[in-house]
Design a protein around this motif. Structure first.
Motif, mmCIF file in Angstrom:
data_model
loop_
_atom_site.group_PDB
_atom_site.id
_atom_site.type_symbol
_atom_site.label_atom_id
_atom_site.label_comp_id
_atom_site.label_asym_id
_atom_site.label_seq_id
_atom_site.Cartn_x
_atom_site.Cartn_y
_atom_site.Cartn_z
ATOM 1 N N GLU A 103 97.422 9.413 77.908
ATOM 2 C CA GLU A 103 96.964 10.542 78.725
ATOM 3 C C GLU A 103 95.445 10.654 78.693
ATOM 4 O O GLU A 103 94.807 10.907 79.716
ATOM 5 N N ILE A 104 94.867 10.478 77.509
ATOM 6 C CA ILE A 104 93.414 10.522 77.366
ATOM 7 C C ILE A 104 92.778 9.387 78.171
ATOM 8 O O ILE A 104 91.809 9.602 78.908
ATOM 9 N N ALA A 105 93.321 8.187 78.046
ATOM 10 C CA ALA A 105 92.780 7.038 78.774
ATOM 11 C C ALA A 105 92.863 7.246 80.286
ATOM 12 O O ALA A 105 91.925 6.915 81.018
ATOM 13 N N LEU A 106 93.962 7.798 80.752
ATOM 14 C CA LEU A 106 94.094 8.052 82.194
ATOM 15 C C LEU A 106 93.090 9.100 82.669
ATOM 16 O O LEU A 106 92.544 8.992 83.770
ATOM 17 N N ALA A 107 92.842 10.111 81.850
ATOM 18 C CA ALA A 107 91.836 11.120 82.216
ATOM 19 C C ALA A 107 90.443 10.494 82.284
ATOM 20 O O ALA A 107 89.640 10.845 83.155
ATOM 21 N N ILE A 108 90.161 9.566 81.376
ATOM 22 C CA ILE A 108 88.878 8.851 81.417
ATOM 23 C C ILE A 108 88.807 7.975 82.665
ATOM 24 O O ILE A 108 87.795 7.960 83.371
ATOM 25 N N LEU A 109 89.873 7.270 82.952
ATOM 26 C CA LEU A 109 89.931 6.402 84.124
ATOM 27 C C LEU A 109 89.646 7.176 85.408
ATOM 28 O O LEU A 109 88.972 6.686 86.312
ATOM 29 N N LEU A 110 90.141 8.411 85.480
ATOM 30 C CA LEU A 110 90.070 9.178 86.720
ATOM 31 C C LEU A 110 89.019 10.286 86.690
ATOM 32 O O LEU A 110 89.012 11.158 87.564
ATOM 33 N N HIS A 111 88.113 10.266 85.718
ATOM 34 C CA HIS A 111 87.103 11.336 85.651
ATOM 35 C C HIS A 111 86.066 11.221 86.763
ATOM 36 O O HIS A 111 85.340 12.165 87.037
ATOM 37 N N THR A 112 86.010 10.090 87.399
ATOM 38 C CA THR A 112 85.104 9.882 88.527
ATOM 39 C C THR A 112 85.803 9.008 89.556
ATOM 40 O O THR A 112 86.657 8.196 89.202
ATOM 41 N N ASP A 113 85.446 9.202 90.796
ATOM 42 C CA ASP A 113 85.999 8.330 91.840
ATOM 43 C C ASP A 113 84.913 7.425 92.411
ATOM 44 O O ASP A 113 85.089 6.810 93.448
ATOM 45 N N SER A 114 83.799 7.314 91.699
ATOM 46 C CA SER A 114 82.659 6.556 92.217
ATOM 47 C C SER A 114 82.957 5.071 92.431
ATOM 48 O O SER A 114 82.290 4.424 93.228
ATOM 49 N N TYR A 115 83.946 4.552 91.741
ATOM 50 C CA TYR A 115 84.256 3.126 91.861
ATOM 51 C C TYR A 115 85.452 2.875 92.781
ATOM 52 O O TYR A 115 85.828 1.732 93.015
ATOM 53 N N LEU A 116 86.030 3.930 93.304
ATOM 54 C CA LEU A 116 87.214 3.803 94.162
ATOM 55 C C LEU A 116 86.842 3.831 95.633
ATOM 56 O O LEU A 116 85.821 4.410 96.004
ATOM 57 N N PRO A 117 87.681 3.241 96.492
ATOM 58 C CA PRO A 117 87.456 3.383 97.932
ATOM 59 C C PRO A 117 87.511 4.872 98.309
ATOM 60 O O PRO A 117 88.094 5.681 97.584
ATOM 61 N N GLU A 118 86.901 5.213 99.427
ATOM 62 C CA GLU A 118 86.902 6.605 99.881
ATOM 63 C C GLU A 118 88.326 7.144 99.969
ATOM 64 O O GLU A 118 89.253 6.439 100.334
ATOM 65 N N GLY A 119 88.468 8.409 99.653
ATOM 66 C CA GLY A 119 89.777 9.040 99.729
ATOM 67 C C GLY A 119 89.927 10.083 98.639
ATOM 68 O O GLY A 119 89.094 10.181 97.740
ATOM 69 N N GLN A 120 90.963 10.845 98.724
ATOM 70 C CA GLN A 120 91.205 11.915 97.765
ATOM 71 C C GLN A 120 92.202 11.467 96.712
ATOM 72 O O GLN A 120 93.261 10.936 97.035
ATOM 73 N N LEU A 121 91.855 11.704 95.463
ATOM 74 C CA LEU A 121 92.787 11.468 94.365
ATOM 75 C C LEU A 121 93.572 12.742 94.104
ATOM 76 O O LEU A 121 93.039 13.840 94.232
ATOM 77 N N GLN A 122 94.803 12.599 93.718
ATOM 78 C CA GLN A 122 95.606 13.741 93.304
ATOM 79 C C GLN A 122 95.635 13.736 91.780
ATOM 80 O O GLN A 122 96.424 13.011 91.177
ATOM 81 N N LEU A 123 94.753 14.507 91.175
ATOM 82 C CA LEU A 123 94.617 14.502 89.728
ATOM 83 C C LEU A 123 95.599 15.452 89.063
ATOM 84 O O LEU A 123 95.846 16.553 89.559
ATOM 85 N N LEU A 124 96.106 15.022 87.922
ATOM 86 C CA LEU A 124 96.909 15.899 87.078
ATOM 87 C C LEU A 124 95.965 16.887 86.396
ATOM 88 O O LEU A 124 94.751 16.646 86.319
#
Length: 178
Positions: A103-124
């Motif tokens: 869970e901690i690793a996933l929160a780190i992975l998704l703390h920024t969307d700067s490296y992802l293609p444009e779009g909205q993430l659905q964060l927990l």
């Protein structure tokens, strides 16, 4: 009971190496923001503060001609991916519950969307808390990564945050035992 404390994480040589690269003050400030936000959003503050403390341990230093190159960083950075991997491995090695480490690793992975293609993430909720905590401490041009703090004061702030997390759980256990 917490298996791994923030102090244990902070004092680990790997964490020291990468926090000194990405900004100790920013990491600690983000962890404090995460504690407050976790309480507001009903998120586990232990997981939130750990993810926030470690959220930038995947940073690589991007320099051009000996100077920090923010544009190069923004164009090429994947620190969240590398940081999630480093954090997960470290947490498992230190004895963190494997589900919590994930869970901690996933929160780190998704703390920024700067490296992802444009779009909205659905964060927990935990992921959202860590992202908001990071945003709360950001400064233009990445300057938040360069604030300085001596090691003794940093350790003191981390120990204080550990006490807050412990007190939160002590109060929660009292409510449940009454």
């Amino acid at each position: 009971m917490r298996k791994v404390t923030l102090s244990q994480l902070f004092q680990h040589e790997l964490v020291q190496k990468y926090l000194n690269r990405s900004g100790v003050v920013h990491a600690i400030s983000t962890a404090y923001h995460a504690f407050s936000l976790a309480k507001q959003h009903g998120v586990n503050p232990d997981l939130a503060t750990k993810a926030a403390l470690l959220h930038d341990i995947g940073h690589y230093t991007w320099y051009t001609d000996g100077k920090w190159d923010y544009a190069l960083y923004k164009e090429n950075d994947i620190h969240a991916i590398k940081g999630a991997e480093r954090a997960h491995k470290l947490l498992i090695e230190l004895g963190e519950d494997p589900r919590d480490a994930k869970e901690i690793a996933l929160a780190i992975l998704l703390h920024t969307d700067s490296y992802l293609p444009e779009g909205q993430l659905q964060l927990l909720p935990l992921q959202q808390v860590v992202a908001l905590a990071d945003e709360a401490d950001e400064e233009p041009g990445g300057l938040h990564h360069y604030r300085q703090l001596d090691y003794s004061t940093a350790c003191s702030r981390i120990k204080n945050l550990d006490r807050w997390v412990d007190a939160y759980y002590a109060a929660a256990n009292l409510k449940h035992s009454v």
